[in-house]
Enzyme design. Structure first.
Site, PDB file in Angstrom:
ATOM      1  N   PRO A  87       1.870 -23.300   3.802  1.00 18.53           N
ATOM      2  CA  PRO A  87       1.952 -23.552   2.359  1.00 18.53           C
ATOM      3  C   PRO A  87       1.408 -24.939   1.994  1.00 18.53           C
ATOM      4  CG  PRO A  87       4.147 -23.109   3.301  1.00 18.53           C
ATOM      5  CD  PRO A  87       3.187 -23.139   4.436  1.00 18.53           C
ATOM      6  N   GLU A 114      11.307 -23.174   9.238  1.00 21.84           N
ATOM      7  CA  GLU A 114      10.958 -24.181   8.228  1.00 21.84           C
ATOM      8  C   GLU A 114       9.576 -24.777   8.473  1.00 21.84           C
ATOM      9  OE1 GLU A 114      12.650 -25.120   5.198  1.00 21.84           O
ATOM     10  OE2 GLU A 114      13.279 -23.131   5.868  1.00 21.84           O
ATOM     11  N   ARG A 152     -13.983  -7.813   5.325  1.00 19.84           N
ATOM     12  CA  ARG A 152     -14.798  -7.343   4.195  1.00 19.84           C
ATOM     13  C   ARG A 152     -16.129  -8.077   4.097  1.00 19.84           C
ATOM     14  NH1 ARG A 152     -13.139  -4.338   0.303  1.00 19.84           N
ATOM     15  NH2 ARG A 152     -14.657  -5.285  -1.092  1.00 19.84           N
ATOM     16  N   ASP A 167     -19.339  -7.051  -4.143  1.00 24.55           N
ATOM     17  CA  ASP A 167     -17.961  -7.504  -4.182  1.00 24.55           C
ATOM     18  C   ASP A 167     -17.678  -8.289  -5.458  1.00 24.55           C
ATOM     19  OD1 ASP A 167     -15.404  -8.153  -3.304  1.00 24.55           O
ATOM     20  OD2 ASP A 167     -16.126  -8.483  -1.258  1.00 24.55           O
TER      21      ASP A 167
END
Ligand code: 9D3
Length: 243
Positions: A87, A114, A152, A167
């Protein structure tokens, strides 16, 4: 492309192997995935990989020795850049995805708890990457999101369907609306232009809808995009029809 993943939940990656486009990529040999479990590098009899944080506080932290052994084993087999899903990383976007898809090999590190002991991140990881500003429980699903998006971009995995400029986001626009049989569903007809077979008219309708849908739902995408004369005209028409 070779992708090595360091994870304490290697079974989760059966999803990549067994379903959809990623499964086809594996079968075609376009994707080779290898999994490395830090637990198998744990020396203690409980096979622990986590411990309490120095300084106190809630949750557990992934221990450096087991993580480092697994990452080094993966890197030696792969020779690719090491990317930790976190994150704290910059949020993945299309431009970064294209860069990563040019790499012959990548090592993805998925954390749990964590977080991972900072010394691992400082010394063994080249880059960090987030999939968005919200919290999930671990790096595995983000790693799979990245793998699917990378696949992809690989040339030839699903023929021309997979070509970069078919795309959305490569042209900076959202999709146009799609329709298939039946021609009438609960009283609603398919737009007439799509039934006619006039390919130039259909191309213009789709471009106009893509511009219009982007203007309605993601105006931010239009701000950082140059528009041709034709596109400006089509978007003006769309706006006039959607007051
Ligand atoms: C309150 C501290 N948390 C940081 C926001 C701790 C924390 C929670 C969840 C640390 C790691 C995680 C697990 N998430 C990921 O590993 C992760 C993630 C994410 O949660 N959101 C978006 N992208 C990613 S990439 C890896």
């Amino acid at each position: 492309m070779r992708i090595d993943v360091v994870t304490i939940f290697p079974q989760m990656f059966a999803t990549v192997r067994e379903y959809g486009m990623t499964r086809i990529a594996v079968e075609q040999g376009a994707l080779a995935m290898h999994l490395w479990d830090p637990r198998s590098y744990s020396e203690d009899s409980y096979k622990r990989v986590d411990d309490r944080p120095y300084g106190g506080g809630p949750g557990m932290v992934m221990q450096a020795p087991q993580m480092v052994k697994a990452i080094r084993a993966a890197r030696e087999a792969s020779r690719g850049k090491v990317i930790c899903l976190s994150p704290q990383g910059p949020v993945l976007n299309y431009s970064r995805l294209r860069e990563l898809s040019e790499e012959p090999a990548l090592v993805l590190v998925a954390g749990r708890y964590e977080g991972i002991d900072q010394r691992v991140l400082d010394n063994e990881v080249d880059d960090e990457l987030s999939i968005g500003d919200y919290v999930v429980a671990g790096g595995e699903l983000p790693a799979m999101v990245l793998i699917e998006a990378l696949v992809r971009q690989l040339p030839g995995v699903l023929g021309n369907e997979n070509s970069a400029d078919a795309d959305s986001f490569s042209n900076g626009l959202l999709d146009w609306p799609h329709f298939t049989r039946p021609e009438v569903f609960e009283g609603e007809r398919v737009p007439e232009v799509l039934l006619g077979g006039n390919h130039e008219e259909i191309r213009r309708w789709r471009l106009k809808e893509a511009l219009g849908q982007t203007w309605l739902k993601r105006p931010d995408l239009l701000e950082c995009r140059n528009m041709s004369d034709e596109e400006q005209m089509l978007l003006a028409e769309f706006k006039a029809e959607h007051p």
